[in-house]
Design a protein around this motif. Sequence first.
Motif, PDB file in Angstrom:
ATOM      1  N   ILE A 270     -14.767 -19.491 -41.545  1.00  0.00           N
ATOM      2  CA  ILE A 270     -15.652 -20.185 -40.599  1.00  0.00           C
ATOM      3  C   ILE A 270     -17.099 -19.698 -40.778  1.00  0.00           C
ATOM      4  O   ILE A 270     -18.037 -20.492 -40.738  1.00  0.00           O
ATOM      5  CB  ILE A 270     -15.157 -19.987 -39.147  1.00  0.00           C
ATOM      6  CG1 ILE A 270     -13.861 -20.772 -38.974  1.00  0.00           C
ATOM      7  CG2 ILE A 270     -16.199 -20.433 -38.129  1.00  0.00           C
ATOM      8  CD1 ILE A 270     -13.125 -20.518 -37.705  1.00  0.00           C
ATOM      9  N   ALA A 271     -17.249 -18.404 -41.009  1.00  0.00           N
ATOM     10  CA  ALA A 271     -18.596 -17.850 -41.244  1.00  0.00           C
ATOM     11  C   ALA A 271     -19.232 -18.542 -42.452  1.00  0.00           C
ATOM     12  O   ALA A 271     -20.411 -18.894 -42.427  1.00  0.00           O
ATOM     13  CB  ALA A 271     -18.506 -16.347 -41.481  1.00  0.00           C
ATOM     14  N   GLU A 272     -18.419 -18.748 -43.500  1.00  0.00           N
ATOM     15  CA  GLU A 272     -18.946 -19.412 -44.710  1.00  0.00           C
ATOM     16  C   GLU A 272     -19.329 -20.860 -44.421  1.00  0.00           C
ATOM     17  O   GLU A 272     -20.406 -21.314 -44.796  1.00  0.00           O
ATOM     18  CB  GLU A 272     -17.907 -19.369 -45.831  1.00  0.00           C
ATOM     19  CG  GLU A 272     -18.055 -18.116 -46.684  1.00  0.00           C
ATOM     20  CD  GLU A 272     -16.896 -17.905 -47.638  1.00  0.00           C
ATOM     21  OE1 GLU A 272     -16.279 -18.899 -48.071  1.00  0.00           O
ATOM     22  OE2 GLU A 272     -16.593 -16.726 -47.931  1.00  0.00           O
ATOM     23  N   GLN A 273     -18.448 -21.555 -43.712  1.00  0.00           N
ATOM     24  CA  GLN A 273     -18.722 -22.972 -43.399  1.00  0.00           C
ATOM     25  C   GLN A 273     -19.953 -23.136 -42.535  1.00  0.00           C
ATOM     26  O   GLN A 273     -20.754 -24.039 -42.736  1.00  0.00           O
ATOM     27  CB  GLN A 273     -17.526 -23.585 -42.670  1.00  0.00           C
ATOM     28  CG  GLN A 273     -16.401 -23.978 -43.614  1.00  0.00           C
ATOM     29  CD  GLN A 273     -15.438 -24.976 -42.956  1.00  0.00           C
ATOM     30  OE1 GLN A 273     -15.832 -25.775 -42.127  1.00  0.00           O
ATOM     31  NE2 GLN A 273     -14.182 -24.899 -43.354  1.00  0.00           N
ATOM     32  N   LEU A 274     -20.095 -22.271 -41.534  1.00  0.00           N
ATOM     33  CA  LEU A 274     -21.218 -22.408 -40.586  1.00  0.00           C
ATOM     34  C   LEU A 274     -22.458 -21.628 -41.032  1.00  0.00           C
ATOM     35  O   LEU A 274     -23.479 -21.648 -40.365  1.00  0.00           O
ATOM     36  CB  LEU A 274     -20.791 -21.945 -39.182  1.00  0.00           C
ATOM     37  CG  LEU A 274     -19.610 -22.685 -38.528  1.00  0.00           C
ATOM     38  CD1 LEU A 274     -19.328 -22.110 -37.141  1.00  0.00           C
ATOM     39  CD2 LEU A 274     -19.883 -24.179 -38.411  1.00  0.00           C
ATOM     40  N   LYS A 275     -22.306 -20.914 -42.147  1.00  0.00           N
ATOM     41  CA  LYS A 275     -23.390 -20.075 -42.692  1.00  0.00           C
ATOM     42  C   LYS A 275     -23.905 -19.090 -41.645  1.00  0.00           C
ATOM     43  O   LYS A 275     -25.106 -18.990 -41.377  1.00  0.00           O
ATOM     44  CB  LYS A 275     -24.527 -20.954 -43.232  1.00  0.00           C
ATOM     45  CG  LYS A 275     -24.051 -21.854 -44.359  1.00  0.00           C
ATOM     46  CD  LYS A 275     -25.183 -22.448 -45.158  1.00  0.00           C
ATOM     47  CE  LYS A 275     -24.705 -23.139 -46.410  1.00  0.00           C
ATOM     48  NZ  LYS A 275     -23.447 -23.886 -46.319  1.00  0.00           N
ATOM     49  N   ILE A 276     -22.964 -18.366 -41.046  1.00  0.00           N
ATOM     50  CA  ILE A 276     -23.340 -17.331 -40.080  1.00  0.00           C
ATOM     51  C   ILE A 276     -22.729 -16.000 -40.529  1.00  0.00           C
ATOM     52  O   ILE A 276     -21.883 -15.974 -41.431  1.00  0.00           O
ATOM     53  CB  ILE A 276     -22.888 -17.689 -38.633  1.00  0.00           C
ATOM     54  CG1 ILE A 276     -21.352 -17.841 -38.546  1.00  0.00           C
ATOM     55  CG2 ILE A 276     -23.591 -18.954 -38.153  1.00  0.00           C
ATOM     56  CD1 ILE A 276     -20.841 -18.071 -37.114  1.00  0.00           C
ATOM     57  N   THR A 277     -23.134 -14.924 -39.899  1.00  0.00           N
ATOM     58  CA  THR A 277     -22.641 -13.595 -40.282  1.00  0.00           C
ATOM     59  C   THR A 277     -21.216 -13.393 -39.783  1.00  0.00           C
ATOM     60  O   THR A 277     -20.869 -13.808 -38.686  1.00  0.00           O
ATOM     61  CB  THR A 277     -23.555 -12.511 -39.659  1.00  0.00           C
ATOM     62  OG1 THR A 277     -24.872 -12.732 -40.140  1.00  0.00           O
ATOM     63  CG2 THR A 277     -23.106 -11.110 -40.012  1.00  0.00           C
TER      64      THR A 277
ATOM     65  N   GLN B 202     -21.472  -2.690 -33.138  1.00  0.00           N
ATOM     66  CA  GLN B 202     -21.144  -4.133 -33.203  1.00  0.00           C
ATOM     67  C   GLN B 202     -22.167  -4.955 -32.421  1.00  0.00           C
ATOM     68  O   GLN B 202     -22.630  -5.998 -32.882  1.00  0.00           O
ATOM     69  CB  GLN B 202     -19.728  -4.367 -32.643  1.00  0.00           C
ATOM     70  CG  GLN B 202     -18.639  -3.824 -33.560  1.00  0.00           C
ATOM     71  CD  GLN B 202     -17.341  -3.453 -32.857  1.00  0.00           C
ATOM     72  OE1 GLN B 202     -17.119  -3.814 -31.701  1.00  0.00           O
ATOM     73  NE2 GLN B 202     -16.490  -2.719 -33.537  1.00  0.00           N
ATOM     74  N   ARG B 203     -22.546  -4.467 -31.242  1.00  0.00           N
ATOM     75  CA  ARG B 203     -23.531  -5.211 -30.427  1.00  0.00           C
ATOM     76  C   ARG B 203     -24.906  -5.209 -31.092  1.00  0.00           C
ATOM     77  O   ARG B 203     -25.640  -6.185 -31.024  1.00  0.00           O
ATOM     78  CB  ARG B 203     -23.601  -4.604 -29.023  1.00  0.00           C
ATOM     79  CG  ARG B 203     -22.353  -4.927 -28.221  1.00  0.00           C
ATOM     80  CD  ARG B 203     -22.444  -4.400 -26.819  1.00  0.00           C
ATOM     81  NE  ARG B 203     -21.298  -4.821 -26.018  1.00  0.00           N
ATOM     82  CZ  ARG B 203     -20.817  -4.135 -25.001  1.00  0.00           C
ATOM     83  NH1 ARG B 203     -21.376  -3.002 -24.628  1.00  0.00           N
ATOM     84  NH2 ARG B 203     -19.781  -4.590 -24.321  1.00  0.00           N
ATOM     85  N   GLU B 204     -25.227  -4.116 -31.750  1.00  0.00           N
ATOM     86  CA  GLU B 204     -26.506  -4.001 -32.448  1.00  0.00           C
ATOM     87  C   GLU B 204     -26.555  -5.032 -33.595  1.00  0.00           C
ATOM     88  O   GLU B 204     -27.565  -5.710 -33.787  1.00  0.00           O
ATOM     89  CB  GLU B 204     -26.640  -2.567 -32.997  1.00  0.00           C
ATOM     90  CG  GLU B 204     -28.018  -2.156 -33.436  1.00  0.00           C
ATOM     91  CD  GLU B 204     -29.101  -2.342 -32.396  1.00  0.00           C
ATOM     92  OE1 GLU B 204     -28.850  -2.044 -31.212  1.00  0.00           O
ATOM     93  OE2 GLU B 204     -30.203  -2.802 -32.781  1.00  0.00           O
ATOM     94  N   ILE B 205     -25.449  -5.128 -34.340  1.00  0.00           N
ATOM     95  CA  ILE B 205     -25.381  -6.089 -35.462  1.00  0.00           C
ATOM     96  C   ILE B 205     -25.480  -7.526 -34.933  1.00  0.00           C
ATOM     97  O   ILE B 205     -26.111  -8.392 -35.539  1.00  0.00           O
ATOM     98  CB  ILE B 205     -24.074  -5.876 -36.281  1.00  0.00           C
ATOM     99  CG1 ILE B 205     -24.080  -4.501 -36.960  1.00  0.00           C
ATOM    100  CG2 ILE B 205     -23.874  -6.983 -37.322  1.00  0.00           C
ATOM    101  CD1 ILE B 205     -22.753  -4.047 -37.564  1.00  0.00           C
TER     102      ILE B 205
END
Length: 214
Positions: free
Chosen positions: A21-28, A109-112
């Motif tokens: 899903i990250a790849e499809q939506l181009k998100i981290t 995790q919150r920082e990222i």
Amino acid sequence: MLSIAIDGPAGSGKSTVAKAIAEQLKITYLDTGAMYRMVTLNLLNNKTDMDDIKAVEEVLEQIKIEFRPNGLFLNDEDVTTEIRNNIVANHVSQVAAIGIVREKMVAMQREIAKGQAIIMDGRDIGTHVLQDASFKFFLNASVEERAKRRLKDFEAQGIEISLEELIADIQLRDEKDSSREISPLRQADDAILIDTTSMTINEVIQVIIEEIQS
Ligand code: DC
């Protein structure tokens, strides 16, 4: 900012799905289980007594966890494959139950997640780390199906292990992750439950993408 929380027990398919899903939506994409695995590997390598909080704290103070494009790095060493081995898997629940370990990992995790669109998978993302996530999903599957998926992963790596052993390991890990005091594995009240037992990975991805785009 878009944030997606994917939680569920071991072998429910969440990492594969979240990555796609990250790849499809181009998100981290952030694999939070890998972070607990890296801490576990570090403690095992140092032969740290995991019941000795002071000793664990000292390791945590020095630890360097990095998600580089070419792999997962622990103190500048590529541990992408090593953190998936059975020794780490059999100790990680114990480590993930330690309060100071969770505090440090959640802060990281919150920082990222700050200031970027992200999809995170784990056990406490919807209930704790990203309580205000735009979308929350909880993936589950029968123990037998989850063990079969793990068996395939191990076979692909040429590692011999029996299905029965994997079922027992997964049951034990589920039990530990669900019964621990701090942030136990639990479906958030506002998460969408997806039973992936008889679904393909692509079907699961489709359901999630449709929900996000609807
Ligand atoms: O998803 P995984 O199997 O790689 O996770 C490894 C362990 O880390 C799992 O037994 C539970 C723990 N974990 C956790 O407690 N909280 C998270 N957010 C992610 C993983």
